[in-house]
Enzyme design. Structure first.
Site, PDB file in Angstrom:
ATOM      1  N   HIS A 188       0.842  -1.200   0.000  1.00 34.61           N
ATOM      2  CA  HIS A 188       0.000   0.000   0.000  1.00 34.61           C
ATOM      3  C   HIS A 188       0.875   1.247   0.000  1.00 34.61           C
ATOM      4  CE1 HIS A 188      -3.322  -2.701   1.734  1.00 34.61           C
ATOM      5  NE2 HIS A 188      -3.506  -2.510   0.437  1.00 34.61           N
ATOM      6  N   GLU A 396       0.652  -5.137  10.992  1.00 33.77           N
ATOM      7  CA  GLU A 396       0.245  -3.736  10.871  1.00 33.77           C
ATOM      8  C   GLU A 396       1.078  -2.970  11.889  1.00 33.77           C
ATOM      9  OE1 GLU A 396      -1.841  -2.377   8.740  1.00 33.77           O
ATOM     10  OE2 GLU A 396      -3.130  -3.996   8.016  1.00 33.77           O
TER      11      GLU A 396
END
Ligand code: LU0
Ligand code: CA
Ligand code: ZN
Length: 448
Positions: A188, A396
């Site tokens: 991303h 994450e």
């Protein structure tokens, strides 16, 4: 992209939102100068997406329905989420009956004139590596440690940038029969901290070989692969104007649409588009692409992983794909809420959970199955496990909430990358027999 569920989440959410609200003005003062200023990014470009706090969604099912608007969920709290959404997506979220509150935008380097191209990180972020800076750093390490580190160009991105795989091992030029472990970063675009994570690992594992006994042993007995930048085009696009664009996808055009980009982490060829965990609309943040593995970047890494099948056996035993943010250790599957079922036995699930929880205990992240957040389909770790039987995790990274969201200042880089050192070493150590984590090495890892 999201956050641990904490009892009394409302207070936590308020605190998080307040800290977000406070962070931007403080950052603005710190970096203000005659040549730099913080611009609200929509002032320069009304099409840029924003982050919103959305009050109401409380379950994975409600969050999955929310993602169907095309917005991306960035944080999960007990009874709210933070999303990134453009104008149309925000309107759709409102139509679901939720209340939205716009959060501060990320900072810009200097007053942005339309069409200007800065191609660098703004003040306060200059220690982050652009694609060119990362390449230079990597080439320097390869030159310094030629016996330990080798670089391969495994393919190119849509815009033609090299996608690299770095191999670390003793006798690096030989393909030895050792367990292999894969680390990937930056699917991303806006998750720049993950490139720093990959660079940290390259530096740490080379520099400490010969002096740190644990690292020496691991490089002597493992083959480690690091793909430091899966989405170089998106990353460069995100910083090109000097004003972060909150870009997520790659930069591949979509036929018949003016909307650009595929969400790479919805494009992998396992249960692609199966389960309402991605979008078929090219304008959406989680657009899955027109076909499984349609993104060149996904094709390149898929082909590389397939190339690690030697003598009919996948050599890669474990993997981590780095993302930001929310401080989570996630494991498959994302396409289903079921813990076990076709493709996931009880022992496999238990092994994932045991290793994941131990890694999370070392870095203070929250461990859970990926679908506890919301359903995803076509994500890399579902593919790595479902198709290749690799014990694949998603980390994450920082922050848990607030703290700059996708754009924490560069001052956090050393702490937030080295924070994952122990977890990475644990995964490398367990890679010869992951089932040791549940005491079943005799059953699953007997030689012959
Ligand atoms: O791809 C994503 O939506 C990830 C989470 C999944 C791996 C479950 N979150 S992110 O996009 O915010 N990094
Ligand atoms: Ca090998
Ligand atoms: Zn991500």
């Amino acid at each position: 992209m999201r956050l641990r569920r904490i009892p009394g989440g409302r207070t936590t959410v308020l605190a998080a939102v307040l800290s977000l609200a406070l962070a931007a003005p403080i950052a603005a003062q710190a970096q203000d100068s005659p040549t730099t200023a913080v611009a609200a990014h929509a002032a320069a470009d009304p099409e840029l997406p924003h982050q919103y706090e959305v009050t109401g969604p409380a379950t994975s099912a409600e969050r999955t329905a929310l993602v169907a608007t095309g917005a991306a969920v960035d944080e999960v709290h007990a009874r709210s989420v933070v999303v990134t959404a453009d104008r149309a997506q925000a309107a759709q979220v409102r139509r679901l009956g939720y209340r939205l509150r716009k959060l501060p935008d990320p900072p810009a380097a200097r007053p942005v004139s339309p069409g200007s191209r800065v191609k660098d990180f703004p003040a306060g972020y200059t220690k982050y590596h652009t694609y060119a800076e990362a390449t230079k750093e990597i080439d320097g390490l390869v030159a310094k440690y030629p016996a330990l580190l080798s670089k391969q160009v495994i393919g190119t991105s849509h815009e033609g940038r090299d996608i690299l795989a770095l191999k670390l091992s003793k006798n690096v030029t030989k393909d030895e029969d050792e367990p292999e472990v894969l680390f990937t970063a930056h699917q991303h675009a806006r998750e720049h901290l993950t490139v720093e994570m990959a660079l940290y690992l390259l530096d740490e594992l080379t520099a400490k070989y010969g002096s740190d006994a644990r690292i020496t042993k691991l490089l002597d007995s493992r083959e480690i692969w690091i793909v430091p930048d899966l989405n170089p085009d998106g990353g460069e696009y995100d910083i090109a104007t000097g004003q972060f664009r909150s870009w997520r996808k790659n930069r591949q055009p979509n036929a018949g649409s003016s909307e650009v980009g595929t969400d790479l982490n919805r494009n992998w060829d396992f249960k692609w588009g199966c389960c309402d965990g991605s979008s078929g609309d090219p304008g959406d943040e989680t657009y899955r692409g027109p076909a499984a593995a349609s993104a060149p970047e996904v094709q390149v890494v898929s082909k590389f992983v397939h190339s690690r099948v030697v003598g009919g056996k996948q050599q890669i035993k474990a993997a981590v794909d780095f993302h930001t943010y929310s401080e989570l250790v996630l494991w498959p599957f994302g396409f289903t809420h079921d813990e076990t079922g076709p493709g996931m036995t009880q022992d496999e699930h238990d092994t994932f959970a045991a290793i994941g929880k131990k890694m999370a205990a070392s870095n203070g992240y929250t461990p859970e199955q990926s679908s506890e957040l919301y359903i995803t389909d076509g994500a890399i770790d579902d593919w790595l496990w479902g198709d290749q039987k690799v014990f694949a995790y998603t980390f994450e990274m920082y922050p848990s909430s607030g703290g700059g969201g996708f754009y924490p200042k560069d001052s956090v880089i050393p702490k937030e990358t080295s924070r994952n050192r122990e977890a990475v070493l644990q995964l490398l150590e367990t890679a010869d027999c992951p089932y040791r984590a549940i005491g079943k090495q005799e059953q699953y890892c007997k030689q012959g």
